[in-house]
Motif scaffolding. Sequence first.
Motif, PDB file in Angstrom:
ATOM      1  N   ILE A 165      38.071 -16.018  52.948  1.00  0.00           N
ATOM      2  CA  ILE A 165      38.037 -15.802  54.599  1.00  0.00           C
ATOM      3  C   ILE A 165      37.296 -14.558  54.966  1.00  0.00           C
ATOM      4  CG2 ILE A 165      40.230 -17.067  54.587  1.00  0.00           C
ATOM      5  CD1 ILE A 165      41.737 -14.211  54.553  1.00  0.00           C
ATOM      6  N   PHE A 166      36.927 -13.692  53.989  1.00  0.00           N
ATOM      7  CA  PHE A 166      36.245 -12.392  54.557  1.00  0.00           C
ATOM      8  C   PHE A 166      34.694 -12.424  54.010  1.00  0.00           C
ATOM      9  CE2 PHE A 166      40.606 -10.784  54.511  1.00  0.00           C
ATOM     10  CZ  PHE A 166      40.757 -10.896  55.778  1.00  0.00           C
ATOM     11  N   GLY A 167      34.707 -13.247  53.008  1.00  0.00           N
ATOM     12  CA  GLY A 167      33.094 -13.251  52.698  1.00  0.00           C
ATOM     13  C   GLY A 167      33.211 -12.858  51.231  1.00  0.00           C
ATOM     14  N   ALA A 168      32.065 -13.149  50.451  1.00  0.00           N
ATOM     15  CA  ALA A 168      31.751 -12.882  48.961  1.00  0.00           C
ATOM     16  C   ALA A 168      31.332 -11.478  48.934  1.00  0.00           C
ATOM     17  CB  ALA A 168      30.477 -13.992  48.552  1.00  0.00           C
ATOM     18  N   GLU A 169      30.869 -10.837  49.827  1.00  0.00           N
ATOM     19  CA  GLU A 169      30.361  -9.545  49.783  1.00  0.00           C
ATOM     20  C   GLU A 169      31.509  -8.386  49.932  1.00  0.00           C
ATOM     21  OE1 GLU A 169      30.489 -10.398  54.097  1.00  0.00           O
ATOM     22  OE2 GLU A 169      29.710 -11.413  52.134  1.00  0.00           O
ATOM     23  N   THR A 170      32.868  -8.951  50.164  1.00  0.00           N
ATOM     24  CA  THR A 170      34.028  -8.233  50.355  1.00  0.00           C
ATOM     25  C   THR A 170      34.341  -7.578  49.051  1.00  0.00           C
ATOM     26  OG1 THR A 170      34.526  -9.253  52.299  1.00  0.00           O
ATOM     27  CG2 THR A 170      36.123  -7.899  51.200  1.00  0.00           C
ATOM     28  N   ALA A 171      34.599  -6.345  48.972  1.00  0.00           N
ATOM     29  CA  ALA A 171      35.237  -5.598  47.497  1.00  0.00           C
ATOM     30  C   ALA A 171      36.360  -6.256  47.423  1.00  0.00           C
ATOM     31  CB  ALA A 171      35.042  -4.170  47.645  1.00  0.00           C
ATOM     32  N   VAL A 172      36.968  -6.732  46.355  1.00  0.00           N
ATOM     33  CA  VAL A 172      38.229  -7.332  45.909  1.00  0.00           C
ATOM     34  C   VAL A 172      38.829  -6.691  44.845  1.00  0.00           C
ATOM     35  CG1 VAL A 172      39.695  -9.361  45.667  1.00  0.00           C
ATOM     36  CG2 VAL A 172      37.562  -9.618  47.173  1.00  0.00           C
TER      37      VAL A 172
END
Length: 394
Positions: free
Chosen positions: A46-53
């Motif tokens: 929902i926030f994009g693959a570039e988001t730090a998780v």
Amino acid sequence: MTELRIGVVGVGQRALLATLAHRPGTSRVVSCADPDPRARDHAREIFGAETAVHDRYEEMLDDGLDAVFVLTPDDRHAEPARRFLEAGVAVFVEKPLAITVEECDDVLATAARTGTRLYVGHNLRHLPVLRRMRALIDDGAIGQVRAVWCRHFVGHGGDYYFKDWHAERARTTSLLLQKGAHDLDAVHWLAGGYARTVTALGGLTVYGANPRRDTPTEQRVTEWFDRSVWPPSTLTDLNPVVDVEDLSMMLTRLDNGVLTSYQQCHYTPDYWRNYTVVGDAGRMENFGDGIEGDPAVVRVWNTGRSGYRADADLTIEVSAGDSAHGGADAALVAEFLRFAAVGGPTDTSPVAAREAVAAGVAAAHSLRAGGTPVEVRPLTPELAGYFAAHQKKQ
């Protein structure tokens, strides 16, 4: 204004709220944390693959955040809220602020000591029908408010609150607090005061006998929700622990003398809130609340005495927005982003959020003591004064 860097703690049922803050160019969700691998995958979706998780929210403190949404289960709000306030990161805490008065006061004290901006997600203050009712009160349409009554028909209560952690006192204190914090804050807002004496009655009147699972579920609400199950006594697969009430009624006297009542039932066929506000020169009531796109009307009787009449002296149709909770969620997030960036007055209030929890806690104690009246301890003058000065529109 530079683009705000936003974090999200807890990527569960309310995570879609944070998608309203993902506005590249203005604000962007750049960091998320959740201990559940499935939730972490959802964050990337929902926030994009570039988001730090991350699996631990503490790791987010190195991601250069300007603001953070704390969307964890209720009993896990206070600790991450305090941690980010200490780090100088503006904090949005989903309602309720916490599940005890002591935790609420600790969070408020941390915000005051650090000077960091704190915001609590009471979206009903942005609900169009309630905003219209508050405006009518401010305009003197019914004179001085003397009583506010709220009936909450929770038609999907079995699915939403009795199949997971919401059904446990240890995780919520009570549904008068967890589910009721919305309405208790709205009642306080319409009445212009905070509860100081509370009495309540209630019980586990239907769902106590329903079949339960042996272990907690890993499913999400959308995966088990079934509108076709009727009557509520046939609902199955409830949480292993069910010790909260499904029917509750409370009465309060506010610090300004207004009397209020709140009734909550989790097995009605319909799902909506009805508020009645009685003044010394009239009465108003909403029919429909607009939360799920349903029509909403406010009716006012204020020209003289009569018997029953459906034709009110003033009838106002209220249009809801096309987003979640009648547009209230979008307005709530927009207000938080502005507050996080530049400060200023807000329609929500950390003090009011604390008072809603305090009223819900007092009601739970009263209910479980057979209706014994409970006095609500007010916030310390020092903390109340700090928020009055720094967030003037309370």
